[in-house]
Design an enzyme around this catalytic site. Structure first.
Site, PDB file in Angstrom:
ATOM      1  N   CYS A  14       8.366  -5.574 -22.245  1.00  0.00           N
ATOM      2  CA  CYS A  14       9.358  -4.494 -22.446  1.00  0.00           C
ATOM      3  C   CYS A  14       9.933  -3.965 -21.130  1.00  0.00           C
ATOM      4  CB  CYS A  14       8.756  -3.345 -23.259  1.00  0.00           C
ATOM      5  SG  CYS A  14       7.555  -2.348 -22.345  1.00  0.00           S
TER       6      CYS A  14
ATOM      7  N   GLU B 252       0.554  -8.692  18.777  1.00  0.00           N
ATOM      8  CA  GLU B 252       0.930  -9.863  19.584  1.00  0.00           C
ATOM      9  C   GLU B 252       2.303 -10.344  19.136  1.00  0.00           C
ATOM     10  OE1 GLU B 252      -1.669 -13.055  17.011  1.00  0.00           O
ATOM     11  OE2 GLU B 252      -2.608 -12.003  18.691  1.00  0.00           O
TER      12      GLU B 252
ATOM     13  N   HIS C 139       8.427  -5.458  -1.014  1.00  0.00           N
ATOM     14  CA  HIS C 139       7.529  -6.411  -1.684  1.00  0.00           C
ATOM     15  C   HIS C 139       6.717  -5.742  -2.800  1.00  0.00           C
ATOM     16  CE1 HIS C 139       7.648  -9.349   2.003  1.00  0.00           C
ATOM     17  NE2 HIS C 139       8.729  -9.424   1.248  1.00  0.00           N
TER      18      HIS C 139
ATOM     19  N   ASP D  72       0.843  -1.205   0.000  1.00  0.00           N
ATOM     20  CA  ASP D  72       0.000   0.000   0.000  1.00  0.00           C
ATOM     21  C   ASP D  72       0.878   1.254   0.000  1.00  0.00           C
ATOM     22  OD1 ASP D  72       0.489   1.076   2.739  1.00  0.00           O
ATOM     23  OD2 ASP D  72      -0.486  -0.761   3.432  1.00  0.00           O
TER      24      ASP D  72
ATOM     25  N   SER E 243       4.399 -10.333  11.391  1.00  0.00           N
ATOM     26  CA  SER E 243       4.375 -11.615  12.116  1.00  0.00           C
ATOM     27  C   SER E 243       5.726 -12.309  12.135  1.00  0.00           C
ATOM     28  CB  SER E 243       3.330 -12.545  11.482  1.00  0.00           C
ATOM     29  OG  SER E 243       3.708 -12.824  10.145  1.00  0.00           O
TER      30      SER E 243
HETATM   31  C1  BJW Z   1      -1.216  -5.517  14.313  1.00  0.00           C
HETATM   32  C2  BJW Z   1      -2.483  -5.015  14.212  1.00  0.00           C
HETATM   33  C3  BJW Z   1      -2.657  -3.740  14.701  1.00  0.00           C
HETATM   34  C4  BJW Z   1      -2.574  -6.950  13.412  1.00  0.00           C
HETATM   35  N1  BJW Z   1      -1.638  -3.079  15.227  1.00  0.00           N
HETATM   36  N2  BJW Z   1      -0.210  -4.852  14.844  1.00  0.00           N
HETATM   37  C5  BJW Z   1      11.150 -22.113   4.264  1.00  0.00           C
HETATM   38  C6  BJW Z   1      11.876 -21.503   5.276  1.00  0.00           C
HETATM   39  C7  BJW Z   1      12.285 -20.164   5.154  1.00  0.00           C
HETATM   40  C8  BJW Z   1      11.970 -19.422   4.011  1.00  0.00           C
HETATM   41  C9  BJW Z   1      11.256 -20.055   3.024  1.00  0.00           C
HETATM   42  C10 BJW Z   1      10.847 -21.386   3.140  1.00  0.00           C
HETATM   43  N3  BJW Z   1      10.163 -21.703   2.014  1.00  0.00           N
HETATM   44  C11 BJW Z   1      10.119 -20.626   1.200  1.00  0.00           C
HETATM   45  C12 BJW Z   1      10.786 -19.601   1.796  1.00  0.00           C
HETATM   46  C13 BJW Z   1      10.962 -18.227   1.281  1.00  0.00           C
HETATM   47  C14 BJW Z   1       9.686 -17.427   1.334  1.00  0.00           C
HETATM   48  C15 BJW Z   1       9.147 -17.447   2.767  1.00  0.00           C
HETATM   49  O1  BJW Z   1       9.611 -16.725   3.628  1.00  0.00           O
HETATM   50  N4  BJW Z   1       8.150 -18.275   3.034  1.00  0.00           N
HETATM   51  C16 BJW Z   1       7.630 -18.410   4.394  1.00  0.00           C
HETATM   52  C17 BJW Z   1       6.131 -18.274   4.383  1.00  0.00           C
HETATM   53  C18 BJW Z   1       8.146 -19.696   4.963  1.00  0.00           C
HETATM   54  N5  BJW Z   1      10.027 -16.068   0.951  1.00  0.00           N
HETATM   55  C19 BJW Z   1      10.053 -15.687  -0.309  1.00  0.00           C
HETATM   56  O2  BJW Z   1       9.741 -16.433  -1.225  1.00  0.00           O
HETATM   57  C20 BJW Z   1      10.546 -14.294  -0.582  1.00  0.00           C
HETATM   58  N6  BJW Z   1      11.587 -14.321  -1.529  1.00  0.00           N
HETATM   59  C21 BJW Z   1      12.755 -14.957  -1.296  1.00  0.00           C
HETATM   60  O3  BJW Z   1      12.968 -15.566  -0.262  1.00  0.00           O
HETATM   61  O4  BJW Z   1      13.676 -14.820  -2.307  1.00  0.00           O
HETATM   62  C22 BJW Z   1      14.899 -15.541  -2.225  1.00  0.00           C
HETATM   63  C23 BJW Z   1      15.940 -14.935  -1.329  1.00  0.00           C
HETATM   64  C24 BJW Z   1      16.961 -15.730  -0.892  1.00  0.00           C
HETATM   65  C25 BJW Z   1      17.942 -15.205  -0.070  1.00  0.00           C
HETATM   66  C26 BJW Z   1      17.898 -13.873   0.311  1.00  0.00           C
HETATM   67  C27 BJW Z   1      16.898 -13.092  -0.127  1.00  0.00           C
HETATM   68  C28 BJW Z   1      15.920 -13.633  -0.944  1.00  0.00           C
HETATM   69  C29 BJW Z   1       9.436 -13.427  -1.155  1.00  0.00           C
HETATM   70  C30 BJW Z   1       8.336 -13.210  -0.185  1.00  0.00           C
HETATM   71  C31 BJW Z   1       7.201 -12.448  -0.852  1.00  0.00           C
HETATM   72  C32 BJW Z   1       6.027 -12.217   0.102  1.00  0.00           C
HETATM   73  N7  BJW Z   1       4.928 -11.738  -0.633  1.00  0.00           N
HETATM   74  C33 BJW Z   1       3.735 -11.342   0.120  1.00  0.00           C
HETATM   75  C34 BJW Z   1       2.676 -10.936  -0.904  1.00  0.00           C
HETATM   76  C35 BJW Z   1       3.077  -9.584  -1.538  1.00  0.00           C
HETATM   77  C36 BJW Z   1       2.036  -9.030  -2.409  1.00  0.00           C
HETATM   78  C37 BJW Z   1       0.691  -8.899  -1.751  1.00  0.00           C
HETATM   79  O5  BJW Z   1       0.504  -8.118  -0.777  1.00  0.00           O
HETATM   80  O6  BJW Z   1      -0.208  -9.588  -2.231  1.00  0.00           O
HETATM   81  O7  BJW Z   1       4.046 -10.271   1.008  1.00  0.00           O
HETATM   82  S1  BJW Z   1       3.104 -12.625   1.215  1.00  0.00           S
HETATM   83  C38 BJW Z   1       2.624 -11.506   2.495  1.00  0.00           C
HETATM   84  O8  BJW Z   1       3.438 -11.765   3.682  1.00  0.00           O
HETATM   85  C39 BJW Z   1       3.020 -10.109   1.998  1.00  0.00           C
HETATM   86  C40 BJW Z   1       3.577  -9.499   3.259  1.00  0.00           C
HETATM   87  O9  BJW Z   1       4.422  -8.406   2.939  1.00  0.00           O
HETATM   88  C41 BJW Z   1       4.296 -10.646   3.890  1.00  0.00           C
HETATM   89  C42 BJW Z   1       4.553 -10.459   5.364  1.00  0.00           C
HETATM   90  O10 BJW Z   1       3.355 -10.411   6.097  1.00  0.00           O
HETATM   91  P1  BJW Z   1       3.198  -9.456   7.367  1.00  0.00           P
HETATM   92  O11 BJW Z   1       3.293  -8.057   6.947  1.00  0.00           O
HETATM   93  O12 BJW Z   1       4.114  -9.890   8.433  1.00  0.00           O
HETATM   94  O13 BJW Z   1       1.667  -9.712   7.745  1.00  0.00           O
HETATM   95  P2  BJW Z   1       1.030 -10.856   8.698  1.00  0.00           P
HETATM   96  O14 BJW Z   1      -0.405 -10.917   8.403  1.00  0.00           O
HETATM   97  O15 BJW Z   1       1.795 -12.115   8.608  1.00  0.00           O
HETATM   98  O16 BJW Z   1       1.272 -10.276  10.157  1.00  0.00           O
HETATM   99  C43 BJW Z   1       0.574  -9.129  10.605  1.00  0.00           C
HETATM  100  C44 BJW Z   1       1.041  -8.799  12.001  1.00  0.00           C
HETATM  101  O17 BJW Z   1       0.425  -7.579  12.393  1.00  0.00           O
HETATM  102  C45 BJW Z   1       0.667  -9.848  13.054  1.00  0.00           C
HETATM  103  O18 BJW Z   1       1.801 -10.125  13.847  1.00  0.00           O
HETATM  104  C46 BJW Z   1      -0.411  -9.173  13.910  1.00  0.00           C
HETATM  105  O19 BJW Z   1      -0.314  -9.505  15.288  1.00  0.00           O
HETATM  106  C47 BJW Z   1      -0.095  -7.715  13.709  1.00  0.00           C
HETATM  107  N8  BJW Z   1      -1.259  -6.846  13.790  1.00  0.00           N
HETATM  108  N9  BJW Z   1      -3.300  -6.015  13.625  1.00  0.00           N
HETATM  109  C48 BJW Z   1      -0.422  -3.711  15.313  1.00  0.00           C
HETATM  110  N10 BJW Z   1      -3.892  -3.159  14.662  1.00  0.00           N
END
Ligand code: BJW
Length: 237
Positions: free
Chosen positions: A126, A210, A115, A100, A184
């Site tokens: 292109c 949390e 992201h 966002d 998270s």
């Molecule tokens: C509040 C609140 C309030 C609520 N006040 N707080 C096995 C082990 C380790 C890694 C991997 C694995 N298998 C695969 C992987 C890699 C993979 C990964 O990590 N997977 C895991 C799920 C295991 N990662 C990737 O593929 C990434 N790329 C990569 O690794 O490339 C290779 C590389 C190698 C070496 C170095 C570097 C790179 C790419 C990840 C792409 C993530 N994409 C998304 C979608 C983006 C587009 C979209 O929005 O649609 O990104 S997934 C989604 O998760 C989105 C977010 O940015 C991301 C993180 O989520 P976030 O922001 O943490 O949200 P939530 O919902 O999880 O948490 C919210 C939190 O807020 C909670 O804690 C609540 O408590 C809190 N909260 N209300 C304060 N009011």
């Protein structure tokens, strides 16, 4: 030890900071990945197999974003940036996992979107990257090369390389204070940033609703809604 009042800051935000603006988080109860299957929507393979569904998912999220407003947590970070840069207290880097634009609309001057950005698309033919607010489909022509069928959301899906990692790791290596807000700690490499910051000797702070998956790595942890927690905690500066 406590949070330093000068030095280099890196801030990492996640979906929780925008939750009270009405944008859903991913992994909370009722979150985006509970309603939708990420394997069918957030991988390059899913897009290749079914671009129509993927475009529909991001078109709907774009509509939600255009109706949302930044909140007090976004504004508190903008005020911190103004203070840090204005008083030359050190380097300041705001990294968001969010696609966002609420940090910018909340007044932040510089934001690294690791992201990607929902209000941008790019052309697989292109490479043209452009801003837009309208819906996109598999039939929408690229405004640069005019070919249809190549546009994709400018977002980072699972298995794709996040953006700006060189800048981020360089900042983490020289960081004095690392603050993670509303994430998270599930998705890597972002979930590993706290360990990098700690290895550099930074004071590390988690502000979220949390505890996340990597909570134990933080020196200081506070839990509550971001709109209260973030302005309160940053109030010390
Ligand atoms: C509040 C609140 C309030 C609520 N006040 N707080 C096995 C082990 C380790 C890694 C991997 C694995 N298998 C695969 C992987 C890699 C993979 C990964 O990590 N997977 C895991 C799920 C295991 N990662 C990737 O593929 C990434 N790329 C990569 O690794 O490339 C290779 C590389 C190698 C070496 C170095 C570097 C790179 C790419 C990840 C792409 C993530 N994409 C998304 C979608 C983006 C587009 C979209 O929005 O649609 O990104 S997934 C989604 O998760 C989105 C977010 O940015 C991301 C993180 O989520 P976030 O922001 O943490 O949200 P939530 O919902 O999880 O948490 C919210 C939190 O807020 C909670 O804690 C609540 O408590 C809190 N909260 N209300 C304060 N009011």
């Amino acid at each position: 030890m406590a949070a330093p009042e000068r030095g280099n800051i890196v801030i990492l935000t996640g979906a929780g900071i925008s939750a009270e603006s009405g944008l859903g988080t991913f992994r909370d109860k009722g979150g985006i990945w509970e309603k939708f299957d990420w394997q069918k929507l957030a991988t390059p393979e899913a897009f290749a197999a079914d671009p129509h569904s993927v475009h529909a998912f991001y078109n709907a999220r774009r509509d939600n974003l255009l109706a949302a407003e930044p909140n007090d947590a976004h504004r508190a970070l903008a005020a911190l940036e103004m203070l840090w840069r204005g008083e030359e207290r050190g380097d300041y880097l705001l990294v968001t996992q969010n696609i966002d634009d609420l940090h910018a609309r909340g007044g932040s001057m510089e934001v690294l979107h690791m992201h990607g950005e929902l209000l941008k698309s790019r052309c697989n033919f292109c490479g043209h990257l452009f801003e837009h607010e309208h819906a996109v489909s598999a039939r929408t022509p690229c405004p640069a090369c005019n070919k249809a069928g190549g546009l994709r959301p400018h977002v980072v899906w699972f298995g794709e390389m996040p953006l700006g990692l060189d800048t981020i790791y360089e900042a983490l290596g020289g960081c004095d204070l690392f603050i993670a807000i509303g994430t998270s700690g599930t998705v890597y490499p972002a979930a590993g940033f706290v360990a990098e910051a700690k290895a550099a000797g930074a004071w590390t702070v988690e502000l979220s609703l949390e505890p996340g998956e990597v909570s134990t790595l933080f020196d200081e942890r506070h839990y509550g809604p971001a709109t209260k927690l973030v302005p309160d905690w940053l109030g010390r500066f």
